[in-house]
Every structure is written in C-alpha cells, then in structure tokens.
Design an enzyme around this catalytic site. Structure first.
Site, short mmCIF file in Angstrom:
data_model
loop_
_atom_site.label_atom_id
_atom_site.label_comp_id
_atom_site.label_asym_id
_atom_site.label_seq_id
_atom_site.Cartn_x
_atom_site.Cartn_y
_atom_site.Cartn_z
N GLY A 270 -10.87 -34.54 45.97
CA GLY A 270 -10.63 -33.84 47.21
C GLY A 270 -11.75 -34.10 48.19
N ASP A 271 -11.40 -34.25 49.47
CA ASP A 271 -12.46 -34.37 50.47
C ASP A 271 -13.38 -33.15 50.36
OD1 ASP A 271 -13.96 -35.33 52.56
OD2 ASP A 271 -12.28 -35.58 53.92
N CYS A 272 -14.61 -33.33 50.79
CA CYS A 272 -15.65 -32.36 50.46
C CYS A 272 -15.41 -31.01 51.12
CB CYS A 272 -17.01 -32.93 50.80
SG CYS A 272 -17.37 -34.42 49.85
#
Length: 737
Positions: A270-272
C-alpha cells in the site's frame, strides 16, 4: 505457549544440537537455496509466532534473531536513479525518458540503476546499515497515465499514452529485475494501482469515478503489461478510492483484476499511509483494525504505514485469520528469497558489485546520451544548430543556473551536476564563443533591474538562449511549498515573471532560442511565431547541461518526441477532478493542440514512401523511410490506428507501435512495426475488448497525422487503409509494394 510456537523453537534449536556429535549441522529448509522458493518461505513462516508474523507485514520489518532473519526495510526509491540514498547517477526524469521513444535505452538505464542499487546495498550491508532506502525493493516505476497536465506528479510518469507507458514501464522493470533465472537483481514496483492522477491535496479522500470503458481502455492496460509482459515483482496500491472502493482494499482491483484475471503472483504494497486512510480519511470502516483487515483480505500484503500494527486486534476480533497473514507473508518472504537475501553471497550474481560502479564514467556518459535523446525540437527557423558565425552568446533565464531543474524529484545526489548554463558555457568556450549570463528573473518573480540586465546581455550578443519554464517547486506532491502549496498546477502558463522576461528579449530584435524546462505541458501559444527556435529539455538529470549543449551546437541531432499533448490553455480541458477521458489526451481531445503527442522536429528531413499493412495472425505496418537531408539523424516512426467508424465513447485514434531508427544521409530503410497487443481492437462500454471491423486507416510517420488521418506531405508520413473482417475470414494481405 501455543503448540506451533513450541515446535518452531524446537526446530530452530535442533540444527545446532545435531552438530555436537561432530556432524555438520543441517540447515533448516528456509536456508537451503536448492529448494523451491515457496517451500523455503513456507518453512520459515511456520516457525514464526503470531506477533512475529504481524511485524513482518510492515515495511520496517524487524529482525528475528532466533532464526537468523535480519531486519529489512522495504522502502527504497529509484524513479530515475537510486534515490534518497546519497550518491548516485541521476538520469533524466521519467517523462524525459518517455520522450526518447526508446525502450532499449530505458532498459539499459534501468540496468545501470540496478547495478548501482546492488553496489550500494552491498556497501550498506558491510556497514550494517539496513534502514529506509537501503534495501533492494524499489517503489518504481510510476506507470499512471498522465491524463491531465495540471497533476503535479505527472513528470514521474511515462506520459499520456497506455501503449507507450506500458512499453517504457516493462523495459524499466526488466532492467531493474534482471534476467537471471533464479534471482531477482532488485524488485520493481508498478505504481500507483490503478486510477490515480490527482488532485494531489485530495488524494487521501478522493473517489475517482471511472467508467468500465475508461478503466479498461486507459487506466489498466499498462499495469496489465507490467504484470503479464514485465513480470513485475510488486505492485503499489494507490491512496484514493476507485468507484467507491479504497484502492488499497479493493476486491475489484486487487483480487478480481490483478490476481484473478492477470495472474499476478508477487506482493502488493500500500502507498505510505494508504491503509490508514481507509479508516481515517475515507471513513469506509470504523477502526484501524478493520482497515487493516479489509486491506489484507483484499490482497495488500505489505503496509507502508501504521495500520497493520492493528492486525493482532483484527485477529482477536475475527476480522482476519492467521491463514490470511500467512498468505501475504508467503509472497513477502518469497520476494526476499528471490533477491538472495537468505543465501550465501557467492550464490547471488551481484554480490561482488562494488562502490566503483556508483557514478561510474560509463553511467554518466549514458545519462548524457539519454538527456540529449530526450530533447524535443518544437520550432526551428534556421537558428539551430548554432552557426559558426555566432561569436557572442547570451544565456538568460532563471532555469539556466538552477540545480532542481536537473534533478526533478525522487533523486540521488550527484557529485558533479552539470547545470544548463555550465554545459553551454563549456561547449561555447571550446569553440571560441563568448558567453554572457543574466538570470533576468527568478522562478516566479522579477524586477525591472533584473530584466534590464538580461536585455543588455542580449543586445551585446549574436544570439540569445532563454532558459525558462518550471522546476520541481512548481509541480510535485501534495506536500507542496511556498511556491505551490498543493503540488498541482493551477494553470498551464509559463510563470508571468518569466514571460515578461521573454517578451523583453523578443523586443531586442535578436534571435531568441527558447529552452523550456519542466515535466508537463506549458501553454505558450504566444511563443512559436516569435522564437527563432524552441526546445523542450524536461528535467534532464546530472548531465543535462552537456546534453543541451550537444543539441544546441549540433553534436547531437534532436529526435525526442512529446509523450504528452501541449494544449493552448487549461480552458481546453475538462475539470481536473473529472476522471472521464472524454476530451483528454490526444486519443480523445477534439480541439487543436499547440503541439500534439508524438511531435518533434530534426535537423534533417525524412521522407516516407511505399506504405503497407497486413492483418490476421500477424499484424504489422511497414513503410520505407529515407533520410533526405545532409546530416545523420534519428527518426521516431510511429504507427497510429484510426477507425473510420468508432463508437462515440471510443478514442478517435491511438498509437499502435513505434520504432526509433538511425539513418545516415541518403540512407533508406524499410521499417516494420508489429501491431502487437490490442491495436486492432477497441474497448466497448462494458469494458470488454472487441475486434475492429471495416475500413481502418493505418497512419505511419514521424508524428501524428492531421485530423483527417493523413499527412500534409511525404516528409511527415503516409497512410494506408486496412479492411478488417470478422474471423474465420481473412483479408487479402496488403504488403509493402
């Protein structure tokens, strides 16, 4: 203590005990490089406690000393060079690499990046450094479609076309991951899956509403290519929602499409902070534990954030099972084993790469070549290449001596960056040319005194090079800065102060060569008719100054092509937050752009004759190209499909293939462009691909054809008509005469 934990401890101790009788200890299966990767990963996972398992689902994975598992940080960057990790070769930004239309070059660059990545990793391991940006799993490339030039991160992409993006992306992935049959060199991550291109300030709450047609026709093809052709090891899920589902917890995108239809076997990160957003900003679930559970069940294996700290709670509440966690860990540990992180160094092909590779001379030479190949010549009224009669040169503009304009974002630290002014000055000195410099303005401001100095320098010169445009302070991520708080651009104009400077230079009557910098479209309809020449130099990397000089002085014949459409104004576009493709990019735009996708000029002239096309089991277009000029040059031969009858929701035309070729003066060559993938199909309203039928124009040239599907003359290209009939009938092959 749970029974499986006791067994794990016993198994971990057993090998050490067996050595007391003098026999050599037998390594546990997860340490045996001769076993299948999945078996090794499963063996290791079976030895972990629940708390250890949960900890390994986060990017900052801690060590497990009792099993000899070192700490590992999954977050590293390599958008156009190893980034955020001290010294590295900084190549041109991704949008500039797209302008080369050269897949082989992009793969070569990615191979160099992964060489430096391995060299830095080996160096870090020797120092015991295992923190952020020190690993081998890279959050690159960005293969989102640059659907709107106002998006601040568009310069991280390979442009607005799915086919070009797919080919560039798979070339980059191939160079990063290597071709060893047993080990990955590094892991590339295709991001941001899948419908993600602004607005930046709203990315944690935004819901991108997209039709089945646009999803299948525009937003997904390059990701499918990354999986099926590039065999990418990792995919990053985006922050935003897509049709109501958080991308990072989307059963539609992750389970049904990515893994179900495409057969993706790698891991999803997942993107941060994206998993946190499911609860905190999208408000789709009531708790962080529920957000973690939703993402894990959908198929996000790795959390770059804090949400997966709550997986223990999710387990206790019955929102996930230990089997769900094990499934993700199998993918994660398999990736680490494919990288050779559990194997003796002598087994791993790149373990001996050393620091001498970092910014090696050959790498800097490649960076210079790539930057020169990316430069797009938009206008030329005989001013370029600079004539030998030019003895005094004025270099003007705030971008000439600007370091950020070389580096873009997600970059390493170059030891000796060559600013644009420095490269021009050095090349001029070798030719006995005097160079005067005056910035004339700063990024978004100027003064009468500053403009007066620039005008004086121009009047004292035979020719003027005005270096103006954008730098990363004017287009970037949501964090922004004082120049641009939200990251996105509010309009497409050249900053007013810089336009004022250029207007003053035009008023001198001296020939003004305008060099535009930046990573997106600049709406400058007032510029072409008044400039002696116009170049797009993008964000050209560490050797940008030398590369620009190579083009200006004629050592390199420019052949870059626009990977984006340059519109006349932002008013030509639909609202930024509207994700419908109608009216966007060259495939759907109905107006007249300032410069079209695929456009670019040369210092020589090419001529197109004898075009042909064939369909059936093998579809291809072929054309004879001649360099009719007096200097060698590259031509980017582009093939476009233009259906005579297309549904109103379908694109008007689309790029079907391309090939960059080098021709000597007078040389002729037959260039064959395979129409591979889906060029002779269209996507219907339901998102299904259908074969094109009836008469289809195949236009092949150095640019797009005009609105009728044809070219003005043979120096631009040629068009043929192909009649497509339903199977099992086959049309009579039309081959090159």
């Amino acid at each position: 203590m749970k029974r499986h934990a006791l067994i794990a401890i016993a198994l971990a101790i057993a090998p050490a005990c067996s050595g007391r009788g003098g026999r050599r200890p037998t390594p546990p299966p997860y340490r045996n490089p001769d076993l299948p990767t999945a078996n090794r990963a499963a063996d290791l996972i079976a030895r972990l406690t629940v708390s250890e398992k949960v900890a390994q689902t986060m990017t900052d994975a801690p060590p497990i000393p009792r099993l000899g598992v070192p700490a590992y940080h999954w977050w590293s960057e390599a958008l156009h060079g190893v980034a955020r990790a001290d010294r590295a070769t900084v190549f041109p930004q991704a949008i500039a690499l797209a302008a080369t239309f050269d897949d082989a070059l992009v793969k070569q660059i990615a191979t160099v990046i992964s060489d430096e990545a391995r060299a830095k990793y080996n160096q870090n391991q020797a120092r015991g450094e295992r923190g952020i940006y020190h690993g081998l799993t890279f959050f690159s490339p960005n293969i989102n479609i640059f659907r709107d030039p106002r998006w601040g991160r568009g310069h991280e992409t390979f442009g607005e076309d799915p086919l070009l993006t797919g080919r560039m992306g798979t070339a980059f992935i191939s160079g990063m991951q290597g071709d060893d049959p047993h080990y990955w060199k590094t892991v590339a991550t295709a991001k941001h899956f899948a419908v993600h291109s602004g607005p930046e300030p709203d990315r944690h709450t935004f819901d991108a509403r997209v039709s089945p047609h646009d999803l299948a026709d525009t937003y997904l093809p390059q990701f499918e290519a990354a999986v099926r052709v590039g065999r990418v090891g990792s995919v990053m899920a985006a922050y935003n929602r897509v049709n109501g589902e958080a991308a990072v917890a989307s059963p539609t995108l992750l389970a049904q499409t990515l893994r179900g239809r495409w057969g993706f076997l790698g891991y999803v990160v997942g993107d941060c902070g994206a998993v946190d957003d499911v609860w905190a900003h999208h408000a789709l679930v009531p708790t962080p534990a529920a957000a973690a559970a939703a993402a894990l069940r959908a198929g996000t294996d790795l959390d770059c954030g804090r949400a997966y700290r709550h997986l223990s709670e999710a387990l206790a509440e019955g929102l996930v099972t230990e089997k769900d966690i094990d499934r993700s860990l199998l993918r994660l540990f398999s990736a680490r084993m494919r990288l050779g992180l559990f194997d003796p160094p002598e087994r791993v092909p790149w373990s001996r790469l050393g620091p001498e590779l970092i910014e090696a001379p050959a790498h800097l030479t490649l960076a210079r070549q790539a930057a020169a190949r990316s430069i797009v010549l938009l206008e030329n009224r005989g001013a370029l290449p600079l004539a030998s009669t030019v003895k005094r040169l004025a270099v003007v503009g705030p971008m000439a001596d600007d370091l950020p304009v070389l580096l873009a974002n997600y970059h390493g630290i170059p030891s000796h960056p060559v600013r644009l002014l420095d490269g021009i000055s050095a090349a001029a000195a070798r030719r006995g040319i005097t160079v005067g410099y005056a910035p004339g303005a700063r990024l978004v401001e100027t003064t009468p005194a500053a403009i007066a100095k620039a005008v004086a320098a121009a009047r004292d010169a035979d020719a003027v090079i005005a270096v103006v445009g954008l730098d990363p302070r004017l287009e970037g991520e949501e964090h922004g800065n004082r120049f641009n708080p939200g990251g996105d651009r509010l309009n497409l104009d050249l900053p007013a102060a810089q336009r004022q400077l250029v207007e003053a230079l035009f008023a001198t009557g001296k020939p003004v060569i305008v060099v535009l910098t930046g990573g997106s479209a600049l709406a400058v309809p007032w510029l072409p008719a008044r400039a002696a020449a116009v170049l797009y130099a993008w964000y050209p990397g560490v050797e940008g100054g030398n590369a620009l000089a190579d083009v200006l002085f004629g050592d390199v014949n420019p052949a870059g092509r626009l990977p984006i459409t340059i519109y006349r104004s932002a008013g030509d576009l639909p609202p930024f937050a509207d994700y419908a493709m109608r009216g966007r990019t060259y495939r759907y735009f109905e107006g007249e752009p300032l410069y079209g996708f695929g456009y670019g000029l040369s210092y020589t002239t090419f001529r197109y004759t004898k075009i042909g096309a064939v369909s059936g089991a093998y579809a291809a277009a072929a054309v004879q190209v001649e360099n009719a000029g007096s200097v060698a040059g590259d031509e980017v031969v582009q093939a476009y499909v233009i259906p005579r009858e297309a549904p109103p929701y379908a694109p008007h035309r689309w790029l079907a293939g391309y090939s960059r070729v080098t021709l000597e003066p007078g040389e002729q060559r037959i260039v064959k462009i395979p129409l591979t993938g889906n060029p002779l199909t269209y996507v219907d309203e339901t998102g299904a691909r259908r074969p094109l039928l009836g008469d289809v124009d195949i236009a092949v040239g150095g640019r797009q054809p005009d609105h009728t599907g044809h070219y003005a003359d043979e120096t631009q290209g040629a068009t043929a008509t192909l009649t497509l009939v339903p199977p099992p009938q086959r049309p009579k092959p039309w081959v090159l005469p």
